[in-house]
Design an enzyme around this catalytic site. Structure first.
Site, PDB file in Angstrom:
ATOM      1  N   ARG A 187       0.828  -1.223   0.000  1.00 31.98           N
ATOM      2  CA  ARG A 187       0.000   0.000   0.000  1.00 31.98           C
ATOM      3  C   ARG A 187       0.861   1.272   0.000  1.00 31.98           C
ATOM      4  NH1 ARG A 187      -2.003  -3.743  -0.809  1.00 31.98           N
ATOM      5  NH2 ARG A 187      -3.724  -4.823   0.169  1.00 31.98           N
ATOM      6  N   SER A 238     -10.599  -1.621   4.123  1.00 30.28           N
ATOM      7  CA  SER A 238      -9.758  -1.678   5.326  1.00 30.28           C
ATOM      8  C   SER A 238      -9.277  -0.285   5.697  1.00 30.28           C
ATOM      9  CB  SER A 238      -8.544  -2.570   5.068  1.00 30.28           C
ATOM     10  OG  SER A 238      -8.973  -3.900   4.870  1.00 30.28           O
ATOM     11  N   GLU A 308      -4.602   3.208   6.285  1.00 37.18           N
ATOM     12  CA  GLU A 308      -4.542   2.961   4.843  1.00 37.18           C
ATOM     13  C   GLU A 308      -5.400   3.984   4.098  1.00 37.18           C
ATOM     14  OE1 GLU A 308      -5.093  -1.141   3.614  1.00 37.18           O
ATOM     15  OE2 GLU A 308      -6.160  -0.498   1.817  1.00 37.18           O
TER      16      GLU A 308
HETATM   17  C1  LIG Z   1     -15.593  -2.660   0.094  1.00 39.57           C
HETATM   18  C2  LIG Z   1     -14.158  -2.275  -0.182  1.00 39.57           C
HETATM   19  C3  LIG Z   1     -13.197  -3.256  -0.324  1.00 39.57           C
HETATM   20  C4  LIG Z   1     -11.863  -2.919  -0.584  1.00 39.57           C
HETATM   21  N1  LIG Z   1     -10.952  -3.908  -0.721  1.00 39.57           N
HETATM   22  C5  LIG Z   1      -9.660  -3.603  -1.004  1.00 39.57           C
HETATM   23  C6  LIG Z   1      -8.677  -4.621  -1.171  1.00 39.57           C
HETATM   24  O1  LIG Z   1      -8.964  -5.804  -1.094  1.00 39.57           O
HETATM   25  N2  LIG Z   1      -7.415  -4.256  -1.428  1.00 39.57           N
HETATM   26  C7  LIG Z   1      -7.038  -2.953  -1.539  1.00 39.57           C
HETATM   27  O2  LIG Z   1      -5.866  -2.670  -1.783  1.00 39.57           O
HETATM   28  N3  LIG Z   1      -7.947  -1.960  -1.369  1.00 39.57           N
HETATM   29  C8  LIG Z   1      -9.243  -2.251  -1.117  1.00 39.57           C
HETATM   30  N4  LIG Z   1     -10.154  -1.245  -0.948  1.00 39.57           N
HETATM   31  C9  LIG Z   1      -9.708   0.163  -0.994  1.00 39.57           C
HETATM   32  C10 LIG Z   1      -9.820   0.833  -2.382  1.00 39.57           C
HETATM   33  O3  LIG Z   1     -10.822   0.194  -3.165  1.00 39.57           O
HETATM   34  C11 LIG Z   1      -8.495   0.803  -3.125  1.00 39.57           C
HETATM   35  O4  LIG Z   1      -7.506   1.529  -2.415  1.00 39.57           O
HETATM   36  C12 LIG Z   1      -8.627   1.394  -4.534  1.00 39.57           C
HETATM   37  O5  LIG Z   1      -7.453   1.141  -5.257  1.00 39.57           O
HETATM   38  C13 LIG Z   1      -8.885   2.897  -4.530  1.00 39.57           C
HETATM   39  O6  LIG Z   1      -9.241   3.282  -5.856  1.00 39.57           O
HETATM   40  P1  LIG Z   1     -10.164   4.567  -6.113  1.00 39.57           P
HETATM   41  O7  LIG Z   1     -10.251   4.786  -7.564  1.00 39.57           O
HETATM   42  O8  LIG Z   1     -11.448   4.434  -5.385  1.00 39.57           O
HETATM   43  O9  LIG Z   1      -9.266   5.684  -5.437  1.00 39.57           O
HETATM   44  P2  LIG Z   1      -9.745   6.966  -4.633  1.00 39.57           P
HETATM   45  O10 LIG Z   1     -10.347   6.550  -3.333  1.00 39.57           O
HETATM   46  O11 LIG Z   1     -10.554   7.838  -5.504  1.00 39.57           O
HETATM   47  O12 LIG Z   1      -8.325   7.642  -4.322  1.00 39.57           O
HETATM   48  C14 LIG Z   1      -7.409   6.998  -3.439  1.00 39.57           C
HETATM   49  C15 LIG Z   1      -6.064   7.722  -3.526  1.00 39.57           C
HETATM   50  O13 LIG Z   1      -5.520   7.538  -4.825  1.00 39.57           O
HETATM   51  C16 LIG Z   1      -5.282   8.792  -5.445  1.00 39.57           C
HETATM   52  N5  LIG Z   1      -5.584   8.671  -6.886  1.00 39.57           N
HETATM   53  C17 LIG Z   1      -6.738   8.233  -7.443  1.00 39.57           C
HETATM   54  N6  LIG Z   1      -6.636   8.253  -8.800  1.00 39.57           N
HETATM   55  C18 LIG Z   1      -5.383   8.726  -9.076  1.00 39.57           C
HETATM   56  C19 LIG Z   1      -4.682   8.982 -10.295  1.00 39.57           C
HETATM   57  N7  LIG Z   1      -5.241   8.777 -11.502  1.00 39.57           N
HETATM   58  N8  LIG Z   1      -3.427   9.443 -10.219  1.00 39.57           N
HETATM   59  C20 LIG Z   1      -2.833   9.674  -9.002  1.00 39.57           C
HETATM   60  N9  LIG Z   1      -3.463   9.467  -7.820  1.00 39.57           N
HETATM   61  C21 LIG Z   1      -4.719   8.983  -7.860  1.00 39.57           C
HETATM   62  C22 LIG Z   1      -6.236   9.756  -4.755  1.00 39.57           C
HETATM   63  O14 LIG Z   1      -5.781  11.093  -4.858  1.00 39.57           O
HETATM   64  C23 LIG Z   1      -6.203   9.231  -3.334  1.00 39.57           C
HETATM   65  O15 LIG Z   1      -5.074   9.695  -2.648  1.00 39.57           O
HETATM   66  C24 LIG Z   1     -11.491  -1.554  -0.691  1.00 39.57           C
HETATM   67  C25 LIG Z   1     -12.474  -0.558  -0.569  1.00 39.57           C
HETATM   68  C26 LIG Z   1     -13.795  -0.907  -0.317  1.00 39.57           C
HETATM   69  C27 LIG Z   1     -14.828   0.168  -0.219  1.00 39.57           C
END
Ligand SMILES: Cc1cc2nc3c(=O)[nH]c(=O)nc-3n(C[C@H](O)[C@H](O)[C@H](O)COP(=O)(O)OP(=O)(O)OC[C@H]3O[C@@H](n4cnc5c(N)ncnc54)[C@H](O)[C@@H]3O)c2cc1C
Length: 318
Positions: A187, A238, A308
């Site tokens: 992460r 998480s 995280e």
């Molecule tokens: C039900 C549930 C289950 C999950 N399970 C997992 C899991 O198993 N494993 C895991 O790792 N995570 C998990 N997550 C967390 C999350 O889904 C991940 O971290 C995911 O990769 C975030 O993607 P997002 O597009 O929603 O990012 P966002 O929440 O929109 O952004 C997260 C971060 O990334 C940055 N970001 C987003 N897009 C870009 C870009 N294009 N360029 C630069 N920075 C950027 C944002 O500025 C922010 O700091 C889970 C979340 C939920 C709700």
């Protein structure tokens, strides 16, 4: 800069541009404050047009599906760029070449725009005969978010599959970067040069697989999530990273915190490393609960959990 931020933007922008956009609409916790400026670029040219107009000192935040993000109740005092359903010129397509990773082990490659949902990649890879992307089906974010977080689960990790990324900087210049230009870990992702850049697309490589087996594995992993995670309430996955050799959920549960509630935020009785919005939670409720869990676990076990989820913006004053 004041109320006229958006009206100062050029009329040439093609994607939606809004002021004071409530971020609760865009983050999976369904809570928090507003973004001062909010833009969803139609394509990369539109994004460049936008970046050229953003004042030099205004903070910029890229947003995917908001599944790992909370904006404090006082809002984000800058520009939010939404990548989901943006970048129409960066679709998910098959790609030639797996250079950067062993061609023996990685016989399948695709290119995905930053705004493409990770579960789409999982199904696309499976459908086209790749393997080892099944775990992405349960990460409810975008490719950009997965790259920024080095998302992973069930043994898979995003950066194990990256052969090249395309980024954009504040000046609107595009860069092609090799994985070696980043420091990546659990992460954790950092561009070694520390330049301010955001992900636009990535080329991802996977081993060859069997479509039927991959689709079955996707169904199995999703069923496992439904059984163990509180997916019926708004959450952000998480909250804390797992400490080396242990599980954050186990530590939180051992402190008797399951079900502990502050305002509309609750430590999920189903999964202790999830905080759910049981209704009307403010970002302050969630953040106060995150801090309480962290302090309680450290006080009782001596282990300092590392957050995280990303929390940005300003607290509401008064
Ligand atoms: C039900 C549930 C289950 C999950 N399970 C997992 C899991 O198993 N494993 C895991 O790792 N995570 C998990 N997550 C967390 C999350 O889904 C991940 O971290 C995911 O990769 C975030 O993607 P997002 O597009 O929603 O990012 P966002 O929440 O929109 O952004 C997260 C971060 O990334 C940055 N970001 C987003 N897009 C870009 C870009 N294009 N360029 C630069 N920075 C950027 C944002 O500025 C922010 O700091 C889970 C979340 C939920 C709700």
């Amino acid at each position: 800069m004041d109320m006229s931020d958006a009206t100062r933007m050029p009329q040439t922008l093609r994607g939606p541009l809004r002021e004071s956009e409530p971020m609760a609409k865009h983050v999976s916790w369904r809570a928090g404050g507003a973004a001062r400026l909010f833009f969803q670029p139609v394509d990369v040219a539109d994004l460049r047009d936008f970046l050229a107009q953003v004042p030099a000192r205004m903070p910029i935040l890229f947003l995917g599906l908001g599944s790992n993000l909370l904006v404090r109740d006082g809002g984000f005092p800058g520009a939010v760029v939404l990548t989901h359903r943006a970048f129409g010129d960066r679709p998910l397509v098959l790609s030639a070449g797996t250079s950067g990773l062993s061609p023996v082990d990685y016989g399948f490659a695709c290119t995905a725009g930053a705004g493409v949902p990770a579960p789409h990649v999982a199904r696309f890879v499976a459908k086209h005969g790749g393997g080892g992307a099944e775990w992405l089906a349960g990460v409810p974010g975008t490719v950009g978010g997965a790259l920024a977080m080095n998302a992973g689960c069930y043994g898979g990790e995003t950066w194990n599959h990256v052969t090249e990324v395309e980024t954009i900087d504040r000046a609107g210049d595009l860069h092609r970067r090799a994985p070696g230009e980043y420091e990546t870990g659990y992460r954790h992702v950092r561009l070694r040069s520390n330049a301010e850049e955001w992900f636009v697309s990535a080329r991802l490589a996977f081993p060859r697989g069997d479509s039927g087996a991959s689709m079955a594995r996707i169904r199995e992993l999703l069923a496992r999530r439904v059984a163990t995670q509180p997916l019926n309430l708004p959450n952000a996955g998480s909250v804390f990273r797992n400490p080396e050799g242990d599980h954050a959920a186990r530590l939180i549960e051992s402190c008797g915190l399951k079900g502990f509630t502050i305002g509309g935020a609750q430590v999920s009785p189903k999964h202790a490393n999830f905080i759910v919005n049981v209704g009307g939670a403010t970002a302050a409720d969630i953040e106060t609960l995150v801090d309480h869990v962290q302090a309680t676990v450290e006080g009782r076990t001596g282990i300092a959990l590392i957050r995280e989820v990303r929390i940005v913006g300003e607290a509401r004053h008064g």
